[in-house]
Design an enzyme around this catalytic site. Sequence first.
Site, PDB file in Angstrom:
ATOM      1  N   GLU A 125     -21.775  15.994 -50.061  1.00 42.09           N
ATOM      2  CA  GLU A 125     -22.908  16.727 -50.644  1.00 42.09           C
ATOM      3  C   GLU A 125     -22.425  18.125 -50.988  1.00 42.09           C
ATOM      4  OE1 GLU A 125     -26.781  16.640 -48.778  1.00 42.09           O
ATOM      5  OE2 GLU A 125     -26.442  14.579 -48.073  1.00 42.09           O
ATOM      6  N   TYR A 137     -23.852  23.641 -49.676  1.00 41.04           N
ATOM      7  CA  TYR A 137     -24.643  23.962 -50.871  1.00 41.04           C
ATOM      8  C   TYR A 137     -24.475  25.433 -51.223  1.00 41.04           C
ATOM      9  CZ  TYR A 137     -26.875  19.415 -50.753  1.00 41.04           C
ATOM     10  OH  TYR A 137     -27.104  18.067 -50.800  1.00 41.04           O
ATOM     11  N   ASN A 152     -26.414  10.543 -41.588  1.00 45.83           N
ATOM     12  CA  ASN A 152     -26.322  11.728 -42.443  1.00 45.83           C
ATOM     13  C   ASN A 152     -26.846  12.940 -41.688  1.00 45.83           C
ATOM     14  OD1 ASN A 152     -26.417  13.166 -45.235  1.00 45.83           O
ATOM     15  ND2 ASN A 152     -28.503  13.421 -44.416  1.00 45.83           N
ATOM     16  N   GLU A 153     -26.078  14.000 -41.705  1.00 46.92           N
ATOM     17  CA  GLU A 153     -26.512  15.249 -41.051  1.00 46.92           C
ATOM     18  C   GLU A 153     -27.134  14.944 -39.688  1.00 46.92           C
ATOM     19  OE1 GLU A 153     -28.606  17.833 -43.832  1.00 46.92           O
ATOM     20  OE2 GLU A 153     -26.815  17.986 -45.087  1.00 46.92           O
ATOM     21  N   GLU A 168     -30.131   9.913 -54.190  1.00 46.53           N
ATOM     22  CA  GLU A 168     -31.015   9.731 -53.032  1.00 46.53           C
ATOM     23  C   GLU A 168     -32.410   9.353 -53.502  1.00 46.53           C
ATOM     24  OE1 GLU A 168     -31.172  13.181 -50.461  1.00 46.53           O
ATOM     25  OE2 GLU A 168     -32.249  12.061 -48.901  1.00 46.53           O
ATOM     26  N   GLN A 206     -27.245  16.286 -57.103  1.00 46.93           N
ATOM     27  CA  GLN A 206     -27.262  14.840 -57.108  1.00 46.93           C
ATOM     28  C   GLN A 206     -27.124  14.352 -58.540  1.00 46.93           C
ATOM     29  OE1 GLN A 206     -30.341  13.025 -54.728  1.00 46.93           O
ATOM     30  NE2 GLN A 206     -30.014  14.419 -53.003  1.00 46.93           N
TER      31      GLN A 206
END
Length: 517
Positions: free
Chosen positions: A321, A263, A197-198, A49, A370
């Site tokens: 992710e 996460y 995204n999201e 990103e 990432q």
Amino acid sequence: MAAIAALSLTATYITAPAIAQQAEAATATVQADRPGPQVHPDVFGQFAEHLGTGIYGGIWVGERSSIPNDKGYRRDVLEALKAIKVPMVRWPGGCFADEYHWRDGIGPRSRRPVKINTNWGGVNEDNSFGTHEFMGLAERLGARAYVSANIGSGTPAETSQWVEYMTAPANTTMLAKERAANGRIEPWGVHYLGIGNELWGCGGNMRAEYAADLTNRYITFAKAGTGKMLKIASGPSDANYEWTETMMKMSVKHIDGLALHFYTRPRDEKWEDKGPALGFPEREWASTLQHTLQMDEFITKHSAIMDKYDPQKRVMLAVDEWGTWYDPAPGSNPGFLQQQNSLRDAMVAALNIHIFTRHAERVKMAAIAQMVNVLQAMLLTDGPRMVKTPTYWVFDLYTPWQGATSLPVELKAPWYHKNEVAIPAISVSAVRDTAGAVHVALVNVDPNRAFPVTIDLRGVQATAVTGRVLTAGAMDAHNSFDQPNIVAPTTFGGATIADGRLSATLPAKSVVVLKLN
Ligand code: AHR
């Protein structure tokens, strides 16, 4: 007889006995005679990103940099990533994607607009890394491109024109000619197109119903000129099962994948207090590993919802992710999400790869967050210096999993207890690679105890075994620019094979990957 955790392909979450038990041997069966689905190579994909030094400094230094580069890309980083066969790269975000306007990143670099990266640190974004530079990266790595379109603040026309710019055959449309004028005659392949995204958060704070309508609308007009382009809808995070239900109900016909974000944090009560990357107590080693195992539960439950609308499993769950998220490194810009990466991260990576392998039927793509310098990175850079993290070495150890056939594993493992945490001490994954060799990976999460493991091998003819191990003295052992080889794989000579049975003693806090010959 000590309590043991029985795990199989169908196990989701395990209830542990309340009282700690004596260490026991682990036993397992690998059923190579009952091959499962392929582990799609893209499960080992990575996320890059526009965030902190993830792109600028970490991958891209520009052609005039004193750091050795190939037309602006760091040579050390390219070499390291090629060695682990990165199969897919997701770009440009993340939250950045829903504010990104692709036209800002094409044409002469000196004329590209400078904007503010409002999501990540409020720093200048000079757009010197744009579509051509990203595609150049993917081509240099031999990786498939995953481009996330701007749904939050863009328009359907903008997305459809970007797709046309990238994929229209040479010398056809105005946009194909503009691409050629900017230095690229032939189209690129866009293997995956992310539809925002999201969208429930930084991508626009939408309701699932509205996001599904937008998803269908944008997909209608995003038509690849060449190549197959799979559309990945913005999916849930963690246990947001309502989002999955709505997306699948309203969009199943239009999408090829649904994203899942999760996460792992050592402390998961408050987002502002995640816990440090280094110098943590054993309690947080244990809680981190317990939390990361929730991935199995999330995938199982989201998949069950997907099954209702897509029993053929055509739509993939794309875990695009995942990884650890700690407090920012001391002294760093908190918006840059910089963190060190220790042996604990190696455990997290290996456990998640085992989970993805178990769910290979539905999970056909994933991207660790990432690639460089951000969150659970493969590589860390500082000016001209670069270091490979323990997570990098896990990806290196598991390269045989890419494209291999998953093999069912049944496991009886001892428990690892610490404070309120109780999790199976051992995790096992097995595959048959495309050349026919069987590989078995074993993780011992207990930081204090070695465990003997015995594995019955059904349908395996091997008579010899070789292996590598990743371990270190301390739970937070890590590689630094001054000491880059503290955590790196070494040869593992502690496994034997006889009469269809594999035996090994797993060192405390280790990842062992064996090849049966
Ligand atoms: O990976 C960092 C950020 O985490 C991404 O931009 C966003 O999608 C997620 O919340």
